[in-house]
Every structure is written in C-alpha cells, then in structure tokens.
Scaffold this active site. Sequence first.
Site: not given
Length: 270
Positions: A171, A229
């Site tokens: 990611r 995050c």
Amino acid sequence: MNPLITPEDLAGLAEATVLDVRWKLGGPPGIDSYREGHLPGAVFCALNADLAAPPGRAGRHPLPSAEPFQAAMRRLGVSGSRTVVVYDEADSTAAARAWWTLRHFGHPDVRVLDGGFRAWTSEGRPVAKGEETVSPGDFVARPGGMPVLDADQALELASDGVLLDARAAERYRGEVEPIDPVAGHIPGAVSAPTGDNVDPAGRFHLPDFLRERFNTLGAVPGVRVGAYCGSGVTAAHQVLALEVAGIPAALYVGSWSNWVADPSRPVATG
C-alpha cells in the site's frame, strides 16, 4: 511506565477497568466475539463509535472531541483514578487505538494486554460470556496528552524528521489500495509496516529489538518522529511500539484517508 501488561500481571491487579476492543477492518463485529467469550469483568468498547468521530473529510476514524469521548468512557466505567487495561484479539492493533486515545485525553494509567485475548486464553485463564454491567465512571477528558499532527505538519515532518507509514508495504508503494480512492504515500514518508512490531503470536518484540528497528528507519535520538496509516488505527500501534522502544512520537490521526481527501496534496509511489 511500561504501557504493556502480561496476563499474569493483569490477573494480579487489585482493581482495573478492562476494555475489550476487538475489531477488524471489514471483519465481523467485535461485539459478537466479545459475547462469545471475554475476560471476566471486561466491557466492550466499539472502536468506530467510542474511539472515533464519524468518518468524513477528516478521515475514516477521526479524533473524537472531548465531550462524546468522555461520555463513552464514563459509560464503560472508566475513571481517572483507576488503571485501564485494553485488549483485542492478539496483536493490539485496535487496543493501541484505545490506549492512545485515552492517553491523549489525559488518562494517566492505561496498559495494553500484550498478546490480547489469545494470550489470556492460551494460559488457561477464565473467560466470561454474554455482556457485563458496570457502574459509570468519572473520567474527565482533557485533550493534549499525546502529540498529534495535521496534514501540513505530517508533510513537514516527512522532510525534516521521520514520518513512518504503518501500512503494508504494497500500500505504501501504491501497488494496491483496497480502501482509499488514491494509492501511494506521503512524499518523504518511510515504510514501516506494523506487522513487524510483533511476533507471530501477536506479542510485541522486546524494547531493544524495537529500538534497533526504528533506529534503522531513522528514528534516532534528537530526531522528531511521527506515524500515520490509513485512518489512524495501525499508526496508533506504531506509536505504542515506539513508546515501548523509548521513542516519543506524534500521530497523524487523519492519516491517508484524510490526506487524499484534498486532491491538491502530493502523492508519491514506489
């Protein structure tokens, strides 16, 4: 103060408020697992409802304001004068968000059960079913107990400090993005997946191991450190791991879900 607690030490505590924070992104509701079995006396804390404001441009799990957070914690029996122990299934990802939020709003003594529910049951300790009833607490929420970053501060930290990206490496690189509309990372951020903070059983690695890990990533004495995050949950786990290592760090609560809400913000890949 060590932010972690073992099942043995928890069993020996004379008095504590215990919160079950089991939660999994896209998984079954944590309340179902709680009802099937939980630590005796523990009450269920819903991450989405109790530890975050409603989703929006501020992110998928924005920082709640003081008043609703205080009300939620009082309903769960939290008092400022009593130790709070939080746990989830095993790796403390959700429990860390509870730890961080309570600390941010001024609770002086919050511990995370290292290894979570799995560690407790692996030692043959007792489990209760159904739901618990607790007396309301008197916790007073006063924000400012833990440092936070907004988007501009996160970008600045990525250039003159260390900004750790707690998501999975793919990611970070922008190869996949299963949740947010844009893939990639904040320019200058360093990939540091939270899965590397714990062992296969979900227990945190020893402080020396974590300190070496974060030092290698640039988080050394004298350097400002922050973490983000997808929505400020696993990044709280990163802040917890950093604290175990003796490294203070700020949390960008809005994280990537807030960052990409503004199309003018830069995105890096690779």
